[in-house]
Design a protein around this motif. Structure first.
Motif, PDB file in Angstrom:
ATOM      1  N   VAL A 209      18.057 -59.447 -47.955  1.00 16.88           N
ATOM      2  CA  VAL A 209      16.876 -60.307 -48.123  1.00 16.88           C
ATOM      3  C   VAL A 209      16.750 -60.767 -49.573  1.00 16.88           C
ATOM      4  O   VAL A 209      16.337 -61.894 -49.840  1.00 16.88           O
ATOM      5  CB  VAL A 209      15.595 -59.546 -47.672  1.00 16.88           C
TER       6      VAL A 209
ATOM      7  N   ARG B 163       8.709 -60.386 -54.281  1.00 21.15           N
ATOM      8  CA  ARG B 163       8.790 -59.082 -53.601  1.00 21.15           C
ATOM      9  C   ARG B 163      10.224 -58.666 -53.283  1.00 21.15           C
ATOM     10  O   ARG B 163      10.509 -57.479 -53.201  1.00 21.15           O
ATOM     11  CB  ARG B 163       7.966 -59.098 -52.301  1.00 21.15           C
ATOM     12  N   ASN B 164      11.105 -59.663 -53.088  1.00 24.18           N
ATOM     13  CA  ASN B 164      12.477 -59.241 -52.748  1.00 24.18           C
ATOM     14  C   ASN B 164      13.420 -59.228 -53.960  1.00 24.18           C
ATOM     15  O   ASN B 164      14.610 -58.981 -53.801  1.00 24.18           O
ATOM     16  CB  ASN B 164      13.042 -60.093 -51.593  1.00 24.18           C
TER      17      ASN B 164
ATOM     18  N   VAL C  95       6.737 -55.163 -41.960  1.00 23.41           N
ATOM     19  CA  VAL C  95       7.752 -54.618 -42.871  1.00 23.41           C
ATOM     20  C   VAL C  95       8.603 -55.735 -43.471  1.00 23.41           C
ATOM     21  O   VAL C  95       8.826 -55.789 -44.686  1.00 23.41           O
ATOM     22  CB  VAL C  95       8.643 -53.580 -42.138  1.00 23.41           C
ATOM     23  N   PHE C  96       9.034 -56.649 -42.594  1.00 23.40           N
ATOM     24  CA  PHE C  96       9.857 -57.768 -43.084  1.00 23.40           C
ATOM     25  C   PHE C  96       9.110 -58.563 -44.153  1.00 23.40           C
ATOM     26  O   PHE C  96       9.686 -58.949 -45.158  1.00 23.40           O
ATOM     27  CB  PHE C  96      10.235 -58.697 -41.927  1.00 23.40           C
ATOM     28  N   ARG C  97       7.824 -58.781 -43.902  1.00 25.98           N
ATOM     29  CA  ARG C  97       7.045 -59.589 -44.857  1.00 25.98           C
ATOM     30  C   ARG C  97       6.889 -58.850 -46.188  1.00 25.98           C
ATOM     31  O   ARG C  97       6.961 -59.458 -47.246  1.00 25.98           O
ATOM     32  CB  ARG C  97       5.668 -59.921 -44.272  1.00 25.98           C
ATOM     33  N   THR C  98       6.697 -57.518 -46.127  1.00 25.08           N
ATOM     34  CA  THR C  98       6.503 -56.788 -47.396  1.00 25.08           C
ATOM     35  C   THR C  98       7.787 -56.699 -48.214  1.00 25.08           C
ATOM     36  O   THR C  98       7.720 -56.597 -49.434  1.00 25.08           O
ATOM     37  CB  THR C  98       5.993 -55.346 -47.144  1.00 25.08           C
ATOM     38  N   ILE C  99       8.925 -56.722 -47.556  1.00 21.63           N
ATOM     39  CA  ILE C  99      10.166 -56.685 -48.349  1.00 21.63           C
ATOM     40  C   ILE C  99      10.622 -58.086 -48.763  1.00 21.63           C
ATOM     41  O   ILE C  99      11.700 -58.265 -49.292  1.00 21.63           O
ATOM     42  CB  ILE C  99      11.311 -55.906 -47.646  1.00 21.63           C
ATOM     43  N   GLY C 100       9.779 -59.075 -48.501  1.00 20.98           N
ATOM     44  CA  GLY C 100      10.019 -60.409 -49.059  1.00 20.98           C
ATOM     45  C   GLY C 100      10.721 -61.400 -48.144  1.00 20.98           C
ATOM     46  O   GLY C 100      11.295 -62.379 -48.622  1.00 20.98           O
ATOM     47  N   VAL C 101      10.692 -61.154 -46.817  1.00 19.21           N
ATOM     48  CA  VAL C 101      11.252 -62.145 -45.896  1.00 19.21           C
ATOM     49  C   VAL C 101      10.175 -63.219 -45.670  1.00 19.21           C
ATOM     50  O   VAL C 101       9.036 -62.886 -45.335  1.00 19.21           O
ATOM     51  CB  VAL C 101      11.665 -61.515 -44.550  1.00 19.21           C
TER      52      VAL C 101
ATOM     53  N   ASP D 237       7.328 -64.275 -51.931  1.00 21.62           N
ATOM     54  CA  ASP D 237       8.406 -63.661 -51.145  1.00 21.62           C
ATOM     55  C   ASP D 237       9.564 -63.296 -52.078  1.00 21.62           C
ATOM     56  O   ASP D 237      10.122 -62.196 -52.003  1.00 21.62           O
ATOM     57  CB  ASP D 237       8.890 -64.619 -50.052  1.00 21.62           C
TER      58      ASP D 237
END
Lengths: 217, 520
Positions: free
Chosen positions: A109, A80-81, B390-396, A77
């Motif tokens: 995020v 990716r962020n 989408v949230f998971r792919t942006i790292g949430v 996570d």
């Protein structure tokens, strides 16, 4: 010095026979300041490879190393962020948010500390050719090219070292495609990003520094 | 922080869905407020009632067991009294021994005896007076006959048998046996004219506490060890006694006299509806301290006494152990320990019923609401699958995403809970009292039916009392207090968590790549 390294990477679907790999023994290296294209026909596993690089999937064999660290041992996570920006073919923006809100959300995020997020978001949007007025629009009120630019701006919002894009120009006209490719080239050359573009477009391949042809194994 | 921001944005931009959830939670909050406030207030009322009315144990005869010893036949009464007298009566020492128990808060007793008085007139319906003897002279014709009727037979005569009266003399020797009548009675009956009730404390003066007796002049005795007393207004009127006067009683056995200072005059209100007797049963009852009775008994141990102890139990759980303890300390098998528990329960029965109804209603409401919210959330999560991807792919992280979804529901629920609580507060008092009123009426109808079963003219005293006690608590005055608010919050939180289970599980199971591929 490579920022990203794929060591003997292989992938097969969980329900596939043991010897049926999507691809196998992939050894690619990616450096900052360069643009790369991962080329291949449909079904060659381009998007799957992108998923492995972004940590959305785990490779069946081999390792993906980011800055010398194995992705298997990293917080994906956070990876990716913070470390990698992803631009999807279908943009994957949140339609209930405005353009600028999508970018600010990505900053929120991220673990990277960013001051004056709104100003920074507007600056990013300007750098990909979007106006302040467009920033306030909801995603569904923007064109495909504009959405793609938002997706690129979002991927840059937390200043990652790698930008990876999946068919970023697949849905765009030729003029817009050129504009998008210019942005990617600028990011590599001027901002020292490692830009990886997954594509089957020859036009894209002609514009990058290095091409990896993903042959079906 | 961005989780909260995202939640708020999501709530604002998905108005339709959140208003629907809000309305459901509002209805739940409203009914929960009403039922919780009724329930809590009912609990408090019952608790207060129980605190104000102690569980009191008394010791009484088990007549059923005693009657097994009774005999029939010619000398039945004498034999039965003898059997009764054989059973040892409870003494003051027994009471003190039983009272020394960890199961008790306190105990008190009424120690009674009876005395006579040369100076006081007893209040009674009977009035005996002396009249001068009157002699009546009548002339009769008497004839004497010889010894033909050796058997002493009576000839025909009497009414309709002839006009003359005859006296026959038996020629046989007649032996007259004179029998002296003995009074044979229970050794426990108070035999004097005036009953002296010695109270160990004010707690024991239940008649004064419940208003049956009321001091109308002077005051209640203040010194339980001095020769002070309170007398009935009837006795005071009959003998023209005023507060401050001294009255004298006499021991029926030893003729010893005792002077008592009259501190108060009380009225017995219990005879208001009793038209059978001229005086109330308490007319000749003298209220004194129990120590005085002890002094009288120490002067004359043959004085007949009665003792009526009352033991205040710590709680309901203490009933059985105390009963067993008293038996172990030697309480005769013919005595049983009774309590007023049933009476107390009867008084709070209506409110307990309302409480049970409220609790059941709340449980059903919550179950239905949880299911409805769970279904809405499941639909919601399917609609927002793409968003999750989408949230998971942006790292949430999965955890933060779960928190965001739960937070959204929690914020909507809290707002709806607050509004519902306010509405519920206004409704709770009226609804609570309406429910209670219905319950009281239903109980009264049931009790009256029982009374009718005994015949309209003869209402058994116990049942009549039970009917009155149904109304002991007849208004709820339901209020939303801090406890209710806390319970509401707990319900809101519980509902949110349970109905968010769908979100939680889905977020854990969804693969972002799969979601996005499906979308593509």
């Amino acid at each position: 010095m490579s920022i990203l390294k794929l060591e003997d990477v292989g992938y097969r679907y969980k329900d596939a026979p043991k010897d049926q790999y999507v691809f196998k023994n992939i050894n690619y290296e990616f450096e900052q300041g360069k643009t790369y294209a991962i080329k291949g026909k449909s079904g060659s596993g381009k998007t799957t490879l992108l998923s492995l690089i972004t940590g959305l999937e785990k490779c069946t064999e081999g390792n993906v190393l980011y800055d010398g660290k194995n992705l298997k041992k990293m917080n994906l996570d956070k990876y990716r962020n913070t470390d990698i920006g992803i631009v999807f073919q279908s943009y994957n923006l949140l339609p209930r948010l405005t353009a600028i809100e999508n970018i600010i959300l990505s900053m929120d995020v991220s673990k990277v500390k960013i001051k004056k997020k709104k100003e920074k978001a507007l600056e990013l949007m300007k750098s990909v050719g979007l106006s302040e007025e467009q920033a306030k629009r909801k995603i569904l009120k923007l064109s495909g090219g504009e959405q793609q630019r938002i997706a690129i701006a979002r991927s840059l919002s937390y200043n990652p070292k790698i930008i990876i894009a999946d068919e970023p120009t697949g849905n765009l006209d030729k003029e817009t495609e050129t504009e998008i490719l210019n942005i990617f080239t600028r990011l590599a050359k001027e901002e020292n990003k490692c830009v990886i573009i997954v594509t089957h477009s020859q036009n894209v391949c002609d514009r990058v520094d290095c091409i990896y042809d993903l042959e079906k194994k | 922080m961005y989780i909260l921001k995202n939640s708020l944005i999501s709530i604002i931009r998905n108005k339709g869905r959140n208003i629907l959830i809000g309305i459901i939670v509002l209805v739940i909050a409203c009914s929960a407020t009403v039922t919780l406030s009724i329930r809590n207030t009912a609990n408090n009322l019952v608790k207060n009632y129980e605190e104000a009315h102690d569980i009191i144990a008394t010791i009484s005869f088990n007549r059923q067991q005693l009657s097994e010893k009774f005999e029939g036949g010619e000398d039945a009464i004498k034999n039965n009294i003898e059997a009764f007298n054989e059973i040892e009566a409870i003494t003051l020492d027994n009471v003190k021994n039983y009272g020394d128990s960890s199961y008790l808060k306190n105990y008190y007793y009424v120690y009674s005896t009876s005395l006579n008085s040369d100076t006081l007139t007893k209040a009674t319906d009977k009035y005996e007076y002396e009249v001068e003897d009157k002699q009546t002279t009548t002339s009769t014709t008497t004839s004497t006959t010889g010894g033909e009727n050796a058997g002493g037979r009576m000839p025909m005569g009497g009414p309709g048998g002839g006009g003359e009266r005859h006296t026959f003399t038996n020629r046989n020797t007649t032996t007259i046996i004179t029998r002296t009548k003995e009074t044979f009675q229970s050794g426990r009956n108070l035999t004097g004219d005036f009953e002296l009730d010695g109270y160990s404390s004010y707690d024991g003066m239940t008649n004064f506490i419940d208003g049956t007796y009321k001091i109308t002049d002077g005051e209640m005795i203040t010194d339980f060890e001095n020769f002070e007393c309170a007398i009935s207004s009837e006795l005071a009127t009959l003998n023209q006694i005023n507060v401050g006067d001294t009255i004298t009683f006499k021991n029926p056995n030893t003729e010893a006299t005792y002077d008592f200072l009259v501190k108060g005059i009380y009225k017995d209100n219990s005879n208001d509806d009793d038209s059978a007797n001229m005086y109330s049963p308490s007319a000749n009852t003298i209220i004194v301290g129990s120590k005085i009775i002890e002094k009288l008994v120490s002067d004359d141990s043959t004085l007949v006494t009665n003792i009526t102890p009352s033991f205040i139990l710590q709680n309901e759980e203490a009933i059985t152990p105390f009963s067993e303890e008293v038996k172990a300390k030697g309480l005769n098998e013919y005595y049983t320990v009774n309590t007023n528990l049933e009476e107390l329960k009867t008084a709070t029965k209506s409110i307990e019923n309302v409480k049970t109804f409220a609790t059941t209603f709340l449980a059903i409401t919550l179950i239905i609401a949880t299911i409805v919210l769970l279904v809405i959330n499941m639909i919601n999560i399917r609609e927002r699958k793409y968003e999750i991807g989408v949230f998971r792919t942006i790292g949430v992280s999965k955890f933060k995403l779960t928190i965001q979804f739960v937070l959204e529901l929690l914020i909507v629920s809290l707002i709806a809970l607050c509004i519902g609580a306010v509405i519920g507060t206004f409704l709770s008092k009226d609804i609570g009292n309406s429910l209670l009123q219905n319950e009281i009426e239903a109980t009264q109808v049931a009790n009256e039916q029982i009374l009718d079963n005994f015949g309209k003219g003869g209402k058994p005293m116990d049942l009549e009392r039970a009917t009155v006690q149904v109304q002991a608590i007849n208004e709820i005055d339901a209020v939303v207090d801090f406890k209710v608010i806390l319970q509401l919050l707990a319900i809101g939180l519980g509902l949110t968590i349970v109905s968010s289970l769908a979100s939680m599980i889905s977020i854990q199971r969804f693969s972002p790549l799969t979601i996005l591929k499906e979308r593509s």
